[in-house]
Motif scaffolding. Structure first.
Motif, PDB file in Angstrom:
ATOM      1  N   CYS A 226       0.842  -1.204   0.000  1.00 43.69           N
ATOM      2  CA  CYS A 226       0.000   0.000   0.000  1.00 43.69           C
ATOM      3  C   CYS A 226       0.872   1.247   0.000  1.00 43.69           C
ATOM      4  O   CYS A 226       1.499   1.589   1.007  1.00 43.69           O
ATOM      5  N   PHE A 255      -2.352  -6.134   6.150  1.00 49.22           N
ATOM      6  CA  PHE A 255      -3.200  -6.727   5.127  1.00 49.22           C
ATOM      7  C   PHE A 255      -2.342  -7.404   4.048  1.00 49.22           C
ATOM      8  O   PHE A 255      -2.809  -7.638   2.941  1.00 49.22           O
ATOM      9  N   TRP A 282      -7.241  -8.951   1.782  1.00 49.14           N
ATOM     10  CA  TRP A 282      -8.489  -8.311   2.204  1.00 49.14           C
ATOM     11  C   TRP A 282      -9.401  -9.258   2.971  1.00 49.14           C
ATOM     12  O   TRP A 282     -10.412  -8.837   3.535  1.00 49.14           O
ATOM     13  N   ASN A 283      -9.071 -10.536   3.009  1.00 47.07           N
ATOM     14  CA  ASN A 283      -9.848 -11.482   3.804  1.00 47.07           C
ATOM     15  C   ASN A 283      -9.328 -11.589   5.238  1.00 47.07           C
ATOM     16  O   ASN A 283      -9.781 -12.454   5.991  1.00 47.07           O
ATOM     17  N   ALA A 287      -9.994  -6.909   8.805  1.00 44.89           N
ATOM     18  CA  ALA A 287     -10.914  -6.174   7.930  1.00 44.89           C
ATOM     19  C   ALA A 287     -12.358  -6.409   8.326  1.00 44.89           C
ATOM     20  O   ALA A 287     -13.157  -5.464   8.432  1.00 44.89           O
ATOM     21  N   ARG A 293     -12.453  -0.887   4.844  1.00 40.35           N
ATOM     22  CA  ARG A 293     -12.713  -0.941   3.404  1.00 40.35           C
ATOM     23  C   ARG A 293     -11.585  -0.313   2.595  1.00 40.35           C
ATOM     24  O   ARG A 293     -11.559  -0.432   1.367  1.00 40.35           O
ATOM     25  N   SER A 294     -10.682   0.386   3.271  1.00 37.69           N
ATOM     26  CA  SER A 294      -9.526   0.967   2.588  1.00 37.69           C
ATOM     27  C   SER A 294      -8.420   1.163   3.611  1.00 37.69           C
ATOM     28  O   SER A 294      -8.677   1.304   4.814  1.00 37.69           O
TER      29      SER A 294
END
Length: 327
Positions: A226, A255, A282-283, A287, A293-294
């Protein structure tokens, strides 16, 4: 001009009572462009039309629900433009963000330009909130809400979505409504929720081992892949080093989906605080537990484990810690 970092081809007072409207779009883009894509902004993964471009000019005919916001993408030059389907003839310049054809589209044009000129996220939010307040009866407010939703605080988003206005019936408002529901999982005033993940040595730990133990703790949701997360790390590191002697702690919940990039980022950036991950991208349990969500995202917990603030980055993090520790 609005540039795309990543491209995925992925209201009137009576706003809910939309009728179908047919429109002709006349557009301008880079002279070398061969084609652009047009779709509905609220559902741009489906029904995307490919439109030929000649000498920077293109014409497209379309049909949409009145006041739907449409998106046009020049993928070759990483340009994007939007317009409101509310008139039979509309013009859109992807280079200058000029939109004509109706009063709404002229207002949208001004809003897009101003957002593009904002020098910071805070400046964009301040401007957007003002324009939303002035346009609660039309689709311009719905567009601004969708653009700013990731930059709004919980209180700002909650106030907007409970403040009334026809724009809240627009399809673009649905994303913000879903985000508010997700934010409620980590709303200020609620207690932290426990999760269990592994550290960099593969040893399992619970978040409760670190949070609610008498110190302020920032739980940082991040990933080595990210870009914005990594850009924030020097600021987070500086604040951690400044206040750790006073008891301030950081727990990173990553993440990441692969072990080596995660460990490498920690090692090379000198991120000398607690790091946990289940390497599920993302799993990740983080989260779903916190409605993330971001990223980057974060929660600041007080000594009892109560969440007192969200998404503190940049100057906001330093200001909050100065408020807590007094220097």
């Amino acid at each position: 001009m609005k540039k795309l970092i990543a491209i995925a081809i992925l209201v009137m007072a009576a706003l809910p009572n939309w009728a179908q409207v047919k429109f002709t779009l006349k557009g301008t883009t880079n002279a070398a462009t061969q084609h652009v894509y047009m779709g509905n902004y609220a559902d741009r993964r489906h029904s995307v039309d490919t439109i030929a471009v000649a000498n920077g000019q293109f014409t497209a005919k379309g049909e949409a629900q009145e006041n739907d916001i449409m998106i046009v993408i020049d993928q070759e030059n990483r340009l994007m433009g939007v317009f409101i389907a509310d008139a039979p003839e509309i013009t859109l310049n992807l280079i200058t963000d000029e939109i004509t054809g109706s009063k709404q589209n002229e207002q949208l044009s001004q809003a897009v330009k101003q957002l593009g000129q904002a020098q910071s996220a805070d400046e964009a939010v301040d401007y957007g909130l003002k324009v939303i307040e002035q346009n609660k009866d039309n689709a311009v407010a719905a567009y601004l809400l969708s653009e700013l939703q990731y930059s709004l605080s919980y209180d700002q988003l909650n106030q907007l979505l409970n403040g009334g206005g026809a724009y809240l019936q627009h399809p673009l408002a649905q994303g913000a409504k879903q985000m508010l529901e997700a934010l409620k999982l980590r709303a200020p005033g609620t207690m932290f929720k426990d999760v269990e993940e592994n550290d960099t040595l593969g040893v399992s730990h619970k978040l409760s081992e670190y949070v609610g133990k008498g110190n302020y703790v920032l739980v940082d949701f991040w990933a080595s892949w990210c870009g914005p997360c990594m850009a924030e790390m020097p600021n987070l590191k500086a604040n951690y080093e400044k206040y750790k002697s006073k008891g301030f702690n950081v727990v990173g919940l990553s993440f990441d989906r692969a072990e080596e990039p995660w460990k490498k980022a920690i090692r090379e950036k000198g991120l000398n605080w607690i790091h946990l991950s289940d390497l599920k991208f993302w799993n990740t349990v983080a989260a779903s537990t916190y409605g993330i969500r971001s990223i980057p995202s974060s929660i600041l917990c007080d000594p009892t484990g109560k969440i007192i603030d969200l998404d503190l980055r940049g100057k906001k993090l330093g200001d909050k810690l100065k408020e807590i520790y007094g220097e």
